[in-house]
Write an enzyme that holds these catalytic residues in place. Structure first.
Site, PDB file in Angstrom:
ATOM      1  CG  ASP A  72      65.674   0.574  70.242  1.00  0.00           C
ATOM      2  OD1 ASP A  72      64.610   0.519  71.063  1.00  0.00           O
ATOM      3  OD2 ASP A  72      66.962   0.094  70.599  1.00  0.00           O
ATOM      4  CE  LYS A 117      70.389   1.403  69.694  1.00  0.00           C
ATOM      5  NZ  LYS A 117      69.444   0.228  69.009  1.00  0.00           N
ATOM      6  CE  LYS A 170      69.735  -0.404  72.973  1.00  0.00           C
ATOM      7  NZ  LYS A 170      68.771  -1.246  72.175  1.00  0.00           N
TER       8      LYS A 170
END
Length: 284
Positions: free
Chosen positions: A153, A215, A244
């Site tokens: 991430d 995300k 996400k």
């Protein structure tokens, strides 16, 4: 302008245009989704780790425990100790969370505890500011994968995005995607700092650079995941890239709303409370 730059800008314009059409179509055709069944906790059961990028059928979420396979169980506090990471990883095994998300220095510990489990370790890269050199982010990603990370991430370069230096943003993401291959990369947009237009561009650039997910937040910036942002992000990336929701997810009700909006992964430090039908006061 070089031919490569022209081709890149043309691709970006096409992606943004596709996003506008998807968002408009969703608003026109969206039907009311009936409330999910009462979210009652039940004893843990082994999950199937979700690696798909498309929407989740909200009808499949009948109780709080059904959320577990979509949750990245998260511990990113700078003061976290090895024993804290062990506890979080053991919780992931017990409750059947999709992953454990930690700072890269803790990946080896998480990987050791999760050996043989369905949950896998995630490392954050360029966290939480995203203001590192692309080479530094790429190096951190490679080393995290060597230590056992099975997802990355990364935080995008917010300053470059706001300066409209889109090639630099694309190159920054692509450097981490290339360094991580074949491990999937999620791009953290830090939506609390962005306008809707910037969110669209950031999603389009992430998709063009080969990211597997976009995300919302680090949990350390302003705001967190919202239904509006998830709907917008899903409209941009379609089903080819995952979405996400992270930041401020504290209950099963929060989680279900975000899944209905288009999230297929949830980042939370309150994961145990969520799947137990409780409401957490955690800040992430």
């Amino acid at each position: 302008m070089s031919s490569d730059a022209e081709a890149f800008l043309t691709l970006l314009e096409e992606l943004v245009d596709q996003a506008r059409h998807r968002l408009h179509a969703r608003k026109v055709s969206q039907e009311a989704v009936p409330p999910a069944a009462v979210l009652n906790p039940e004893p843990p059961r082994p999950p199937l780790v979700k690696t798909a990028t498309a929407r989740v059928d909200p009808a499949s979420i009948l109780k709080a425990q059904d959320l577990a396979p979509y949750i990245d169980h998260t511990l990113l506090k700078p003061e976290a100790r090895a024993e804290d990471v062990v506890r979080v990883a053991e919780e992931a095994r017990q409750y059947g969370f999709a992953t454990v998300c930690v700072n890269s220095c803790h990946v080896a510990t998480a990987a050791r505890v999760l050996a043989g489990a369905s949950a896998v370790p995630i490392a954050v890269v360029g966290f939480p500011l995203g203001a590192m050199l692309p080479q530094a982010k790429a190096y951190e990603a490679r080393e995290a994968i060597r230590a056992g990370a099975r997802e990355i991430d990364m935080v995008l370069n917010l300053g470059a995005l706001k300066a409209h230096d889109y090639q630099r943003v694309h190159q920054d993401i692509a450097a981490v995607v290339d360094a991580s291959h074949p491990i999937p990369v999620k791009v953290i947009l830090e939506t609390g700092h962005l306008t809707d237009e910037e969110k669209v561009v950031a999603c389009a650039l992430s998709k063009a650079a080969g990211a597997a997910f976009v995300k919302t937040s680090t949990g350390f910036g302003p705001g967190g995941a919202t239904v509006k942002d998830i709907e917008l992000m899903r409209a941009v990336v379609g089903d080819e890239v995952g979405v996400k929701a992270s930041g401020g997810v504290r209950s099963a009700e929060d989680a279900v709303k975000l899944i209905r909006a288009g999230a297929n992964r949830l980042g939370a430090s309150a994961s145990v409370a969520i799947v137990s039908g409780q409401i957490s006061t955690a800040q992430y």
